[in-house]
Motif scaffolding. Structure first.
Motif, short mmCIF file in Angstrom:
data_model
loop_
_atom_site.label_atom_id
_atom_site.label_comp_id
_atom_site.label_asym_id
_atom_site.label_seq_id
_atom_site.Cartn_x
_atom_site.Cartn_y
_atom_site.Cartn_z
N ALA A 35 60.77 44.51 42.52
CA ALA A 35 60.17 43.21 42.85
C ALA A 35 61.15 42.35 43.64
O ALA A 35 62.23 42.00 43.15
CB ALA A 35 59.76 42.49 41.57
N THR A 87 57.42 38.98 44.70
CA THR A 87 57.12 38.15 43.53
C THR A 87 57.52 36.70 43.77
O THR A 87 58.18 36.36 44.75
CB THR A 87 57.85 38.72 42.30
N HIS A 139 61.87 38.82 45.53
CA HIS A 139 61.38 37.44 45.49
C HIS A 139 61.17 36.92 46.92
O HIS A 139 62.07 37.00 47.76
CB HIS A 139 62.37 36.55 44.75
N TYR A 158 67.34 36.05 36.38
CA TYR A 158 67.09 37.21 37.23
C TYR A 158 66.28 36.76 38.43
O TYR A 158 65.68 35.68 38.43
CB TYR A 158 66.40 38.35 36.46
N SER A 159 66.28 37.59 39.46
CA SER A 159 65.50 37.34 40.67
C SER A 159 65.78 35.93 41.21
O SER A 159 66.93 35.53 41.32
CB SER A 159 64.01 37.57 40.39
N SER A 190 54.54 35.58 38.90
CA SER A 190 55.62 36.55 38.66
C SER A 190 55.20 37.38 37.44
O SER A 190 55.01 36.83 36.36
CB SER A 190 56.93 35.85 38.33
N GLU A 234 56.85 40.44 36.61
CA GLU A 234 57.86 41.44 36.26
C GLU A 234 57.97 41.60 34.76
O GLU A 234 58.19 42.70 34.25
CB GLU A 234 59.24 41.04 36.80
N VAL A 238 64.89 43.91 39.71
CA VAL A 238 64.68 42.55 40.24
C VAL A 238 65.94 42.03 40.92
O VAL A 238 66.67 41.20 40.37
CB VAL A 238 64.24 41.59 39.10
#
Lengths: 332, 325
Positions: free
Chosen positions: B171, B119, B173, B209-210, B132, B134, B147
């Motif tokens: 997912a 992602t 990154h 997040y991520s 993205s 998610e 994530v």
């Protein structure tokens, strides 16, 4: 089209079983339509009336460890696979005792124990699932086969072509069962498919052996499918069977019935698969008329019991709204 | 404790799966001979063979659906979709099928399927390759959305994902693959649905997040220069969502900003913001701040692409302005 298996070779009890199963589906569907009119069945109701010979000719050839998966016109497939008519009818009525707990409805019958992997209601969506089940079978080194039903409407979906390619590429054990009833909902197949109403040639570019049969002739279905299953079980890859069919009633109960000529409907109804089989059996002296009457009475009783069971069963408890959204973690 | 790239942590997780569980297999585009578009599965084909490391045709719908179908009969497939942008092609299988089968079958069927995908933006790949989603998947009951932002979490949550019997969007990154972090030798798991306090603080809570966790951490360091103490929370999972950790933090700091890479409209930050104000409205000293990318498709040119991805300075300025700090 493949030739009809000589009815002479059929054992009497098999003939009676075929007749009983087709009639069970017919009567079940008629009862479902009555329940719909009474308001006990809601949502979409797609009946299999007129197409019974396909499910009954095809599914009983499978072993218990084989799999069946199909589309939303799924009552016939479920019953032919041995799903309890009570549980199926209760599901149509949205009851807790239904084969999907009242959460699936008519279009989403499931019975994992019977390896009936569902009616699936997004056109073509069950084809990738069938590929996956077949892949799982192959990776487990089993010799089960997966029978996947879909309609003429599904063959214009991308998922159909992706599934055909992968099944052939990976030599997966799938019997593709096309039920071509000539209409994708209300649209004539000739108005939706560049290749016209005869579809089995679509399997050719994917190197999948394909054949077209009369889906109203239960013996033809039985013979062809039996051969198809045997071939698939050898592990050489999928086969494709196009069963020409006609649904006698509307696409669903909401059907305006304005896109087919009455003449066309009547002409097809005159080829009723159950009547044809009955006449063939009587003519061949295979079954006595009294045998058939007795079988019909039994079927009526089964359907009556299914209706009563469905009517009397409780609705899902309110807390069921929140169950089985997620599975429990694996214990290990 | 060893340092490890996030990419290597995921590779390790996948090898464990293949080594420990014969029901596991990998399937996806270019994961075998090519070694994976992001090299996560490099060498896997030689080691495990083509039965278990399956290169697929470019047919996302059927190979994701094949993952679902095999999971229905007890396999534990790990499917790689090259990027989250391509999962849109398989959305029917993910949302209409994977997410629904347990519920519609009343628990008769389960779908223990992990869909790994990549992602995020920032790689100058333009509008179709920089998204993205998610947050979209997090809105679907029946799916889990994991994530990870660190190598430790990538490995730990993958282990936990393998024990979860549900379809999971895992997912990763793209810009985190080369991030290094400590990963212990001994076995551990990171449970799904438990947020992590990446940095404790007292004045403002930054939820991320991520890829945005690093941005929030960097912003926190800059805010600290002005004696503003930030608590950084890494959600780690969007579904299940650990709101409790966020709420507890907000009760302490009374100020909160949610930082998210994707578009503001429909962003997951909206859900978080709404949940926070419903839970602790009286504890808030100001509106819940949402810092999202603007509602524009990702451009190719680097200078304007960078304008759509929240960065530390952007977070610092927004926090100071919003809360009068």
């Amino acid at each position: 089209m493949a030739t009809t298996l000589n009815i002479e070779t059929l054992a009497k009890e098999d003939a009676l079983e075929i007749f009983t199963q087709m009639l069970l589906i017919r009567r079940f569907e008629e009862e479902a339509e009555r329940l719909y009119r009474r308001g006990l069945v809601r949502g979409f109701l797609h009946t299999y009336i007129g197409e019974e010979a396909i499910a009954v000719g095809a599914i009983p050839n499978l072993r218990e460890d084989d799999y069946v998966i199909g589309h939303y016109r799924d009552h016939g497939h479920a019953l032919a696979r041995g799903v309890d008519p009570k549980a199926a009818m209760a599901e149509l009525c949205g009851k807790a005792t239904g084969c999907s707990g009242g959460k699936g409805g008519s279009m989403h019958l499931f019975d994992a124990e019977k390896h009936f992997m569902g009616g699936h209601a997004i056109v073509g969506g069950q084809l990738p699932l069938a590929i996956g089940i077949a892949l799982g079978v192959k990776l487990k080194k089993l010799d089960s086969v997966v029978m996947c039903f879909f309609g003429d409407g599904a063959v214009n979906e991308g998922e159909f072509h992706e599934a055909m390619n992968m099944a052939s590429l990976w030599k997966l054990p799938v019997v593709f069962m096309l039920e071509n009833n000539l209409y994708g909902m209300g649209t004539d197949v000739n108005r939706s498919r560049a290749g016209g109403a005869s579809i089995f040639g679509a399997a050719e570019p994917y190197m999948i052996p394909a054949v077209q049969i009369d889906g109203m002739d239960v013996m033809a279905v039985r013979e062809t499918v039996s051969e198809g299953i045997a071939k698939v079980r050898e592990g050489t890859g999928p086969v494709f069977i196009e069963a020409m069919a006609y649904r006698f009633h509307g696409h669903s109960m909401a059907d305006p019935s304005n896109y087919r000529d009455n003449e066309e409907v009547q002409e097809n109804r005159s080829r009723d698969p159950i009547d044809k089989f009955r006449e063939d059996c009587l003519e061949a002296g295979k079954i006595e008329a009294t045998d058939l009457e007795l079988a019909a009475e039994k079927v009526d009783l089964v359907v009556q019991e299914a209706r009563e069971f469905a009517e009397q069963s409780p609705e899902p408890a309110p807390e069921e709204l929140y169950t089985h959204i997620y599975a429990d973690p694996e214990e290990n | 404790m060893a340092e490890m790239l996030l990419r290597d942590a995921v590779s390790k997780a996948l090898m464990e799966a293949l080594d420990e569980d014969e029901r596991c297999f990998l399937m996806g585009e270019d994961i075998g001979a090519y070694g994976g578009a992001y090299a996560v599965t490099r060498g896997f084909l030689d080691k495990y063979g083509e039965e278990r490391v399956r290169d697929t045709p470019i047919s996302e719908s059927v190979f994701v659906g094949a993952g679902v179908g095999s999971a229905m009969i007890g396999m534990r497939p790990i499917v790689e979709v090259m990027t989250i942008n391509f999962t849109l092609v398989a959305m029917d299988q993910i949302i209409n099928h994977a997410a629904k089968l347990s519920y519609m079958s009343n628990g008769q069927l389960t779908v223990p399927l992990i869909i790994r995908t990549v992602t995020g933006g920032g790689g100058q790949l333009a509008a179709t390759h920089s998204q993205s989603f998610e947050n979209w998947y997090a809105s679907v009951p029946g799916l889990r959305v994991v994530v990870p932002a660190t190598p430790y979490d990538a490995l730990g949550m993958f282990r936990a994902s393998r024990k979860d019997n549900n379809p999971i969007i895992f997912a990763e990154h793209a810009l985190l693959y080369r991030v290094k972090g400590e990963v212990p030798e001994e076995y551990y798991e990171v449970p799904l649905g438990k947020a992590r306090i990446a940095k404790p603080g007292t004045d403002v809570t930054l939820v991320a997040y991520s890829g945005m966790v690093r941005v929030a951490e960097e912003a926190a360091a800059k805010l600290q220069e002005d004696n503003i103490s930030s608590e950084v929370i890494d959600l780690r999972c969007l579904s299940p969502l650990d709101l409790d950790t966020v709420i507890e933090s907000v009760k302490k700091t009374n100020r909160v900003a949610v930082v998210e890479e994707t578009w503001k409209t429909g962003g997951f930050s909206g859900t978080i913001a709404s949940d926070i104000q419903e839970a602790v409205f009286d504890d808030l000293d100001g509106p819940v701040l949402r810092i999202n990318g603007p509602d524009v498709p990702a451009p190719y040119a680097r200078n304007i692409e960078q304008l759509m991805i929240p960065n530390a300075d952007w977070v610092v300025e927004s926090v100071k302005y919003n809360f009068g700090l």
